[in-house]
Design a protein around this motif. Structure first.
Motif, PDB file in Angstrom:
ATOM      1  N   UNK A   2      93.325   5.228  24.571  1.00  0.00           N
ATOM      2  CA  UNK A   2      93.173   5.682  25.948  1.00  0.00           C
ATOM      3  C   UNK A   2      92.515   4.577  26.765  1.00  0.00           C
ATOM      4  N   UNK A   3      92.730   4.641  28.071  1.00  0.00           N
ATOM      5  CA  UNK A   3      92.213   3.617  28.978  1.00  0.00           C
ATOM      6  C   UNK A   3      91.634   4.282  30.210  1.00  0.00           C
ATOM      7  N   UNK A   4      90.581   3.685  30.766  1.00  0.00           N
ATOM      8  CA  UNK A   4      90.101   4.099  32.081  1.00  0.00           C
ATOM      9  C   UNK A   4      89.542   2.880  32.798  1.00  0.00           C
ATOM     10  N   UNK A   5      89.492   2.966  34.104  1.00  0.00           N
ATOM     11  CA  UNK A   5      88.867   1.927  34.925  1.00  0.00           C
ATOM     12  C   UNK A   5      88.233   2.651  36.101  1.00  0.00           C
ATOM     13  N   UNK A   6      86.913   2.610  36.188  1.00  0.00           N
ATOM     14  CA  UNK A   6      86.218   3.478  37.141  1.00  0.00           C
ATOM     15  C   UNK A   6      85.981   2.845  38.498  1.00  0.00           C
ATOM     16  N   UNK A   7      86.163   1.535  38.631  1.00  0.00           N
ATOM     17  CA  UNK A   7      85.942   0.895  39.916  1.00  0.00           C
ATOM     18  C   UNK A   7      85.660  -0.582  39.744  1.00  0.00           C
TER      19      UNK A   7
ATOM     20  N   UNK B 143      96.047   6.627  37.319  1.00  0.00           N
ATOM     21  CA  UNK B 143      95.758   7.365  36.113  1.00  0.00           C
ATOM     22  C   UNK B 143      96.208   8.810  36.079  1.00  0.00           C
ATOM     23  N   UNK B 144      95.935   9.417  34.924  1.00  0.00           N
ATOM     24  CA  UNK B 144      96.330  10.791  34.643  1.00  0.00           C
ATOM     25  C   UNK B 144      95.077  11.658  34.664  1.00  0.00           C
ATOM     26  N   UNK B 145      95.042  12.720  35.459  1.00  0.00           N
ATOM     27  CA  UNK B 145      93.855  13.578  35.514  1.00  0.00           C
ATOM     28  C   UNK B 145      93.554  14.186  34.156  1.00  0.00           C
ATOM     29  N   UNK B 146      92.286  14.476  33.924  1.00  0.00           N
ATOM     30  CA  UNK B 146      91.880  15.047  32.642  1.00  0.00           C
ATOM     31  C   UNK B 146      92.654  16.320  32.317  1.00  0.00           C
ATOM     32  N   UNK B 147      92.925  17.141  33.324  1.00  0.00           N
ATOM     33  CA  UNK B 147      93.614  18.407  33.090  1.00  0.00           C
ATOM     34  C   UNK B 147      95.049  18.208  32.612  1.00  0.00           C
ATOM     35  N   UNK B 148      95.639  17.041  32.882  1.00  0.00           N
ATOM     36  CA  UNK B 148      97.028  16.783  32.508  1.00  0.00           C
ATOM     37  C   UNK B 148      97.159  15.847  31.308  1.00  0.00           C
ATOM     38  N   UNK B 149      96.020  15.404  30.773  1.00  0.00           N
ATOM     39  CA  UNK B 149      96.078  14.414  29.704  1.00  0.00           C
ATOM     40  C   UNK B 149      96.723  14.970  28.435  1.00  0.00           C
TER      41      UNK B 149
ATOM     42  N   UNK C  12      93.498   7.217  31.938  1.00  0.00           N
ATOM     43  CA  UNK C  12      92.882   8.502  32.252  1.00  0.00           C
ATOM     44  C   UNK C  12      92.007   8.362  33.493  1.00  0.00           C
ATOM     45  N   UNK C  13      92.020   9.374  34.344  1.00  0.00           N
ATOM     46  CA  UNK C  13      91.094   9.437  35.466  1.00  0.00           C
ATOM     47  C   UNK C  13      89.889  10.242  35.010  1.00  0.00           C
ATOM     48  N   UNK C  14      88.771   9.583  34.683  1.00  0.00           N
ATOM     49  CA  UNK C  14      87.676  10.295  34.014  1.00  0.00           C
ATOM     50  C   UNK C  14      86.762  11.095  34.923  1.00  0.00           C
ATOM     51  N   UNK C  15      86.956  10.989  36.247  1.00  0.00           N
ATOM     52  CA  UNK C  15      86.081  11.722  37.155  1.00  0.00           C
ATOM     53  C   UNK C  15      84.738  11.074  37.369  1.00  0.00           C
ATOM     54  N   UNK C  16      84.650   9.778  37.081  1.00  0.00           N
ATOM     55  CA  UNK C  16      83.423   9.010  37.304  1.00  0.00           C
ATOM     56  C   UNK C  16      83.692   8.035  38.440  1.00  0.00           C
ATOM     57  N   UNK C  17      82.898   8.103  39.482  1.00  0.00           N
ATOM     58  CA  UNK C  17      83.115   7.262  40.659  1.00  0.00           C
ATOM     59  C   UNK C  17      82.067   6.170  40.715  1.00  0.00           C
ATOM     60  N   UNK C  18      82.521   4.930  40.838  1.00  0.00           N
ATOM     61  CA  UNK C  18      81.590   3.803  40.941  1.00  0.00           C
ATOM     62  C   UNK C  18      82.290   2.673  41.658  1.00  0.00           C
ATOM     63  N   UNK C  19      81.490   1.796  42.270  1.00  0.00           N
ATOM     64  CA  UNK C  19      82.055   0.664  42.987  1.00  0.00           C
ATOM     65  C   UNK C  19      81.376   0.479  44.319  1.00  0.00           C
ATOM     66  N   UNK C  20      81.404  -0.757  44.808  1.00  0.00           N
ATOM     67  CA  UNK C  20      80.663  -1.098  46.010  1.00  0.00           C
ATOM     68  C   UNK C  20      81.328  -0.604  47.287  1.00  0.00           C
ATOM     69  N   UNK C  21      82.610  -0.257  47.249  1.00  0.00           N
ATOM     70  CA  UNK C  21      83.346   0.131  48.449  1.00  0.00           C
ATOM     71  C   UNK C  21      84.371   1.180  48.053  1.00  0.00           C
ATOM     72  N   UNK C  22      84.651   2.111  48.945  1.00  0.00           N
ATOM     73  CA  UNK C  22      85.574   3.202  48.628  1.00  0.00           C
ATOM     74  C   UNK C  22      86.942   2.699  48.190  1.00  0.00           C
ATOM     75  N   UNK C  23      87.362   1.555  48.725  1.00  0.00           N
ATOM     76  CA  UNK C  23      88.686   1.028  48.406  1.00  0.00           C
ATOM     77  C   UNK C  23      88.801   0.522  46.976  1.00  0.00           C
ATOM     78  N   UNK C  24      87.675   0.331  46.293  1.00  0.00           N
ATOM     79  CA  UNK C  24      87.731  -0.196  44.928  1.00  0.00           C
ATOM     80  C   UNK C  24      87.115   0.769  43.919  1.00  0.00           C
ATOM     81  N   UNK C  25      87.008   2.053  44.300  1.00  0.00           N
ATOM     82  CA  UNK C  25      86.565   3.085  43.358  1.00  0.00           C
ATOM     83  C   UNK C  25      87.804   3.773  42.818  1.00  0.00           C
ATOM     84  N   UNK C  26      88.068   3.604  41.549  1.00  0.00           N
ATOM     85  CA  UNK C  26      89.358   4.013  41.004  1.00  0.00           C
ATOM     86  C   UNK C  26      89.252   5.053  39.896  1.00  0.00           C
TER      87      UNK C  26
END
Length: 400
Positions: free
Chosen positions: A176-181, A152-158, A130-144
Motif C-alpha cells: 500500500x502507498x500513501x502521500x499526505x502532503x 488515492x482511494x478512500x479508506x472506505x473503498x480500499x 490510499x487516502x489515509x485521512x491525515x492532512x499535512x503540508x505548508x499550503x492547501x495546494x500541496x496537502x494530498x
C-alpha cells in the motif's frame, strides 16, 4: 568556481545545482534508513545528470509521467528500481509503465486497464494508493492525504480495490502507498499516517488472507527556505516512523513490512541556487522595485503558494527592496524585504534553496526561454541542461 564566475561564464538567469551536496544527501538518507527503500521523487528536479546521480548512489526513483519515465530510461536507470505514480495515467503511460518495479494504482479503473496491458506470462507489481485521512503540508495546494483531494482511494473503498487487484492474475499487490502532503517539517503527521496504513495492512490480511510485504509512506519531507526556519529532522524521522510501524505491527501480530520513502525536495532543494542580473531599479509609491532578468517562468512558486526565499544582492545593503520578475504579471514577485537599497543594474542576485520545483516547473511564459542548469562538483562547473533559444520555441509552430 564562485557564483559570480558561473554567472559570467553561463549567463543569467541560471539554475546552479551542487552535485556533491545532492550525493551527500542521498547517502544521508541511505544511512538513516538502511532497512528501507529510499526512492527519490523525480518531480522535484529531474535531468539526465540527476537521474544518474540517484542511480549511482543506490536510490530508487519515482516518476509521475511518461516524460519522466522516458528520461529515466534514457540513462539506463534500473527499471526494477522505478515507481510509477500518477492520478490520471494515460493509456500510453500505462503501456510504458508495464515492467517497472512498482506501478502505483490511484483509482479502480486503472486496475483493469493495467492488467489488460501486461504480457501473457508476466505479472506487474503494484501498490494501491490510499487516502489515509491525515492532512499535512505548508499550503492547501500541496496537502494530498485528506479526503476531498484528487489523489488515492478512500479508506472506505480500499477493501473493494484490494479484491479487484487480487482477482487479476496479471497483477501482484506488493503493498500500500500513501502521500499526505509536501513541505512537512514535523514527524507527527507521518507517525499518524503510519498507524493508519498499518491498520489497512491488517485489514487486507484479515479479509483476504494476504500479507503485503511493503508499505510506501511517500515523501513530503520539508526543508528550510529561510534562515529562521527548520526542515524535517531526518534523524528524528528515521528513529520515530519505523518504530511506530514496528510497534503497530507487533500489536496487530502482523509481519513488519519493508518501508519505502520518497523524498524529493529534501534531497535537492538546498543544493540549488538561482542566479539573476538586475535589469532596472524603480522607486515609486514608497517602495523600491528591483527587477531581474527572470521571474515566474523559472520560479512560479511565490505566485502559486506564496513561497518565500532567502535572497541576496552580493555587495549591496541598505533599505529593503522588493525583487520582482520581468513578466507581465503584478504577482511576479520573487522576494520582499531584501536589504539592497543601493542595488544597481547589472548586479548579481542570488536566490537560495531553489533546487526543487524550479527547473521542474519552469515554463516559457511570455515566450521567455528557459534557463540552463549548471552542475558544480569539486569546484568545477559544467552545463547539464543548455539554455533554451527562441528558435526552439518557434520550431514548434506549424505556420498560419
Amino acid at each position: 568556481m564562485s557564483l559570480a564566475e558561473i554567472a559570467r561564464r553561463f549567463g543569467t538567469p541560471a539554475y546552479v545545482v551542487d552535485e556533491d551536496a545532492v550525493r551527500l544527501r542521498c547517502r544521508d538518507y541511505r544511512a538513516a534508513l538502511p532497512a528501507s527503500t529510499v526512492a527519490y521523487a523525480g518531480k522535484a528536479f529531474l535531468t539526465q545528470a540527476m537521474a544518474s546521480w540517484v542511480a549511482e548512489e543506490g536510490l530508487s526513483l519515482d516518476v509521475c509521467s511518461g516524460g519522466e519515465l522516458a528520461l529515466a530510461r534514457s540513462v539506463g536507470f534500473p527499471l526494477d528500481r522505478i515507481i510509477f505514480h500518477g492520478n490520471a495515467k494515460t493509456p500510453a503511460e500505462l503501456r510504458e509503465a508495464v515492467g517497472v518495479g512498482r506501478v502505483v494504482i490511484d483509482n479502480v479503473a486503472e486496475i483493469h486497464r493495467l492488467a489488460a496491458l501486461v504480457p501473457v506470462g508476466q505479472r506487474q507489481d503494484v501498490y494501491l494508493r490510499v487516502t489515509p485521512g491525515v492532512e499535512a503540508g505548508a499550503h492547501a495546494a500541496i496537502r494530498t492525504g485528506s479526503e476531498g483531494q484528487k489523489f488515492g482511494i478512500p479508506l472506505a473503498e480500499l477493501s473493494d480495490a484490494v479484491a479487484r487487484v487480487l482477482s487479476q492474475p496479471e497483477l501482484r499487490l506488493a503493498g500500500l502507498h500513501c502521500h499526505i502532503g509536501s513541505q512537512i517539517t514535523s514527524v507527527s503527521p507521518f507517525e499518524a499516517a503510519a498507524r493508519v496504513m498499518v491498520d489497512q495492512l491488517a485489514m487486507v490480511r484479515d479479509r483476504y488472507a494476504t500479507v503485503l510485504p511493503e508499505l510506501d509512506l511517500g515523501g513530503g519531507h520539508g526543508v528550510a527556505y529561510l534562515d529562521d526556519e527548520h526542515g524535517l529532522d531526518l534523524g528524528q524521522f528515521a528513529a520515530a516512523v519505523p518504530k511506530v510501524v514496528a510497534e503497530r505491527c507487533r500489536a496487530l501480530r502482523l509481519p513488519v513490512p519493508r518501508l519505502v520513502f520518497e523524498p524529493g525536495r529534501a534531497i535537492v532543494a538546498a543544493a540549488g541556487v538561482t542566479l539573476y542580473r538586475v535589469i532596472s531599479v524603480k522607486r515609486q509609491g514608497g517602495r523600491t522595485f528591483v527587477a531581474v532578468d527572470g521571474g515566474m517562468s523559472d520560479n512560479p512558486r511565490p505566485a502559486l503558494y506564496g513561497a518565500r526565499y532567502a535572497v541576496s544582492v552580493p555587495g549591496r545593503s541598505g533599505a529593503p527592496v522588493t525583487i520582482v520578475g520581468r513578466h507581465c504579471e503584478a504577482g511576479d514577485v520573487i522576494a520582499e524585504g531584501v536589504p539592497a537599497g543601493d542595488a544597481r543594474p547589472g548586479d548579481l542576485v542570488v536566490v537560495r534553496v531553489t533546487g526543487a520545483y524550479h527547473h521542474a516547473m519552469g515554463s516559457s511564459y511570455n515566450l521567455t526561454c528557459r534557463p540552463p542548469v549548471v552542475a558544480v562538483s569539486g569546484g568545477a562547473a559544467r552545463l547539464i541542461v543548455r539554455r533554451e533559444e527562441p528558435s526552439e520555441l518557434l520550431r514548434r509552430e506549424v505556420g498560419r
